[in-house]
Design an enzyme around this catalytic site. Sequence first.
Site, PDB file in Angstrom:
ATOM      1  N   LYS A  56     -18.376   5.432   1.330  1.00 53.91           N
ATOM      2  CA  LYS A  56     -17.589   4.780   0.289  1.00 53.91           C
ATOM      3  C   LYS A  56     -17.751   5.511  -1.055  1.00 53.91           C
ATOM      4  O   LYS A  56     -18.643   6.376  -1.193  1.00 53.91           O
ATOM      5  CB  LYS A  56     -18.013   3.303   0.205  1.00 53.91           C
ATOM      6  CG  LYS A  56     -17.677   2.500   1.479  1.00 53.91           C
ATOM      7  CD  LYS A  56     -18.220   1.076   1.407  1.00 53.91           C
ATOM      8  CE  LYS A  56     -17.812   0.237   2.600  1.00 53.91           C
ATOM      9  NZ  LYS A  56     -18.385  -1.131   2.549  1.00 53.91           N
ATOM     10  N   TYR A  62      -8.596  -2.716   5.581  1.00 55.75           N
ATOM     11  CA  TYR A  62      -9.365  -3.973   5.561  1.00 55.75           C
ATOM     12  C   TYR A  62      -8.491  -5.203   5.804  1.00 55.75           C
ATOM     13  O   TYR A  62      -8.854  -6.306   5.390  1.00 55.75           O
ATOM     14  CB  TYR A  62     -10.099  -4.104   4.224  1.00 55.75           C
ATOM     15  CG  TYR A  62     -11.384  -3.305   4.153  1.00 55.75           C
ATOM     16  CD1 TYR A  62     -12.428  -3.532   5.059  1.00 55.75           C
ATOM     17  CD2 TYR A  62     -11.586  -2.341   3.165  1.00 55.75           C
ATOM     18  CE1 TYR A  62     -13.615  -2.812   4.995  1.00 55.75           C
ATOM     19  CE2 TYR A  62     -12.780  -1.617   3.093  1.00 55.75           C
ATOM     20  CZ  TYR A  62     -13.787  -1.859   4.013  1.00 55.75           C
ATOM     21  OH  TYR A  62     -14.965  -1.158   3.951  1.00 55.75           O
ATOM     22  N   ASN A  89     -22.301  -1.091  -0.924  1.00 52.09           N
ATOM     23  CA  ASN A  89     -23.195  -0.820   0.208  1.00 52.09           C
ATOM     24  C   ASN A  89     -22.944   0.521   0.902  1.00 52.09           C
ATOM     25  O   ASN A  89     -23.304   0.720   2.058  1.00 52.09           O
ATOM     26  CB  ASN A  89     -23.190  -1.996   1.199  1.00 52.09           C
ATOM     27  CG  ASN A  89     -21.811  -2.244   1.800  1.00 52.09           C
ATOM     28  OD1 ASN A  89     -20.849  -1.548   1.491  1.00 52.09           O
ATOM     29  ND2 ASN A  89     -21.732  -3.231   2.683  1.00 52.09           N
ATOM     30  N   HIS A 131     -19.161   2.521   5.502  1.00 55.27           N
ATOM     31  CA  HIS A 131     -18.443   1.672   6.476  1.00 55.27           C
ATOM     32  C   HIS A 131     -18.631   2.247   7.866  1.00 55.27           C
ATOM     33  O   HIS A 131     -18.622   3.460   8.045  1.00 55.27           O
ATOM     34  CB  HIS A 131     -16.947   1.656   6.150  1.00 55.27           C
ATOM     35  CG  HIS A 131     -16.096   1.133   7.279  1.00 55.27           C
ATOM     36  ND1 HIS A 131     -15.854  -0.214   7.449  1.00 55.27           N
ATOM     37  CD2 HIS A 131     -15.474   1.759   8.319  1.00 55.27           C
ATOM     38  CE1 HIS A 131     -15.104  -0.397   8.535  1.00 55.27           C
ATOM     39  NE2 HIS A 131     -14.858   0.793   9.074  1.00 55.27           N
ATOM     40  N   GLU A 153      -8.985   2.287  13.638  1.00 52.51           N
ATOM     41  CA  GLU A 153      -9.341   2.948  12.375  1.00 52.51           C
ATOM     42  C   GLU A 153      -9.192   4.465  12.480  1.00 52.51           C
ATOM     43  O   GLU A 153      -8.735   5.125  11.528  1.00 52.51           O
ATOM     44  CB  GLU A 153     -10.760   2.543  11.965  1.00 52.51           C
ATOM     45  CG  GLU A 153     -10.819   1.068  11.552  1.00 52.51           C
ATOM     46  CD  GLU A 153     -12.225   0.517  11.355  1.00 52.51           C
ATOM     47  OE1 GLU A 153     -12.340  -0.681  11.028  1.00 52.51           O
ATOM     48  OE2 GLU A 153     -13.214   1.257  11.527  1.00 52.51           O
TER      49      GLU A 153
HETATM   50  N1  UDP Z   1     -18.165  -7.424   1.298  1.00 49.35           N
HETATM   51  C1  UDP Z   1     -18.370  -7.966   0.042  1.00 49.35           C
HETATM   52  N2  UDP Z   1     -18.807  -9.263  -0.064  1.00 49.35           N
HETATM   53  C2  UDP Z   1     -19.049 -10.028   1.046  1.00 49.35           C
HETATM   54  C3  UDP Z   1     -18.848  -9.473   2.319  1.00 49.35           C
HETATM   55  C4  UDP Z   1     -18.401  -8.157   2.408  1.00 49.35           C
HETATM   56  O1  UDP Z   1     -18.162  -7.303  -0.972  1.00 49.35           O
HETATM   57  O2  UDP Z   1     -19.451 -11.192   0.889  1.00 49.35           O
HETATM   58  C5  UDP Z   1     -17.693  -6.038   1.414  1.00 49.35           C
HETATM   59  C6  UDP Z   1     -18.815  -5.065   1.806  1.00 49.35           C
HETATM   60  O3  UDP Z   1     -18.603  -3.844   1.103  1.00 49.35           O
HETATM   61  C7  UDP Z   1     -18.597  -4.891   3.284  1.00 49.35           C
HETATM   62  C8  UDP Z   1     -17.077  -4.944   3.364  1.00 49.35           C
HETATM   63  O4  UDP Z   1     -16.711  -5.955   2.437  1.00 49.35           O
HETATM   64  O5  UDP Z   1     -19.135  -3.661   3.770  1.00 49.35           O
HETATM   65  C9  UDP Z   1     -16.499  -5.295   4.702  1.00 49.35           C
HETATM   66  O6  UDP Z   1     -17.085  -6.500   5.157  1.00 49.35           O
HETATM   67  P1  UDP Z   1     -17.565  -6.643   6.664  1.00 49.35           P
HETATM   68  O7  UDP Z   1     -17.905  -8.081   6.898  1.00 49.35           O
HETATM   69  O8  UDP Z   1     -16.585  -6.008   7.588  1.00 49.35           O
HETATM   70  O9  UDP Z   1     -18.957  -5.821   6.672  1.00 49.35           O
HETATM   71  P2  UDP Z   1     -19.341  -4.406   7.328  1.00 49.35           P
HETATM   72  O10 UDP Z   1     -18.579  -4.314   8.635  1.00 49.35           O
HETATM   73  O11 UDP Z   1     -18.961  -3.334   6.345  1.00 49.35           O
HETATM   74  O12 UDP Z   1     -20.832  -4.459   7.523  1.00 49.35           O
HETATM   75 MG    MG Z   2     -16.561  -4.532   9.005  1.00 54.78          MG
END
Ligand code: UDP
Ligand code: MG
Length: 148
Positions: free
Chosen positions: A9, A49, A112, A115, A126
């Site tokens: 990211k 997303y 974080n 991805h 994707e």
């Molecule tokens: N995210 C966020 N707040 C939340 C949950 C997710 O900002 O409460 C963001 C975070 O960057 C995360 C992304 O949205 O990586 C996608 O969420 P997902 O649940 O798919 O998590 P991932 O698969 O990335 O672990």
């Molecule tokens: Mg995810």
Amino acid sequence: MEQTFIMIKPDGVQRGLVGEIIGRFEKKGFTLKGLKLISVERPFAEKHYEDLSSKPFFSGLVEYIISGPVVAMVWEGKNVVTTGRKIIGATNPADSAPGTIRGDFAVEIGRNVIHGSDSVESARKEIALWFPDGPVNWQSSLHSWVYE
Ligand code: UDP
Ligand code: MG
């Protein structure tokens, strides 16, 4: 062989973590099958997303992803989707184990760093979205030193 989509990211790119992150997947024994540095437009980030479009953090997430260039990658290997998620660590860095990418390099869920696809089916979608011409077709000469 299974493939997954991994994206560093904008924070990961800005913080100079590209080499470190690629190195972790390489050293594990996975094979790089696609790689590009790219800035994406808002509609593209929204498409990536789309499953999260009803979440309260969606607009902030889209702003984050379009805030700078990202590194989009395809990695290949046995169980690479599940193992890739383990290498990345839990979504919230507060819960990510030390030794994972998010556990080692991130503090907040909205920054974080990386991805990774959450299933073989989402990996397929994707990879098709980010690499419409498909991944690069090559075989690593290390294959027999990683697989028995
Ligand atoms: N995210 C966020 N707040 C939340 C949950 C997710 O900002 O409460 C963001 C975070 O960057 C995360 C992304 O949205 O990586 C996608 O969420 P997902 O649940 O798919 O998590 P991932 O698969 O990335 O672990
Ligand atoms: Mg995810």
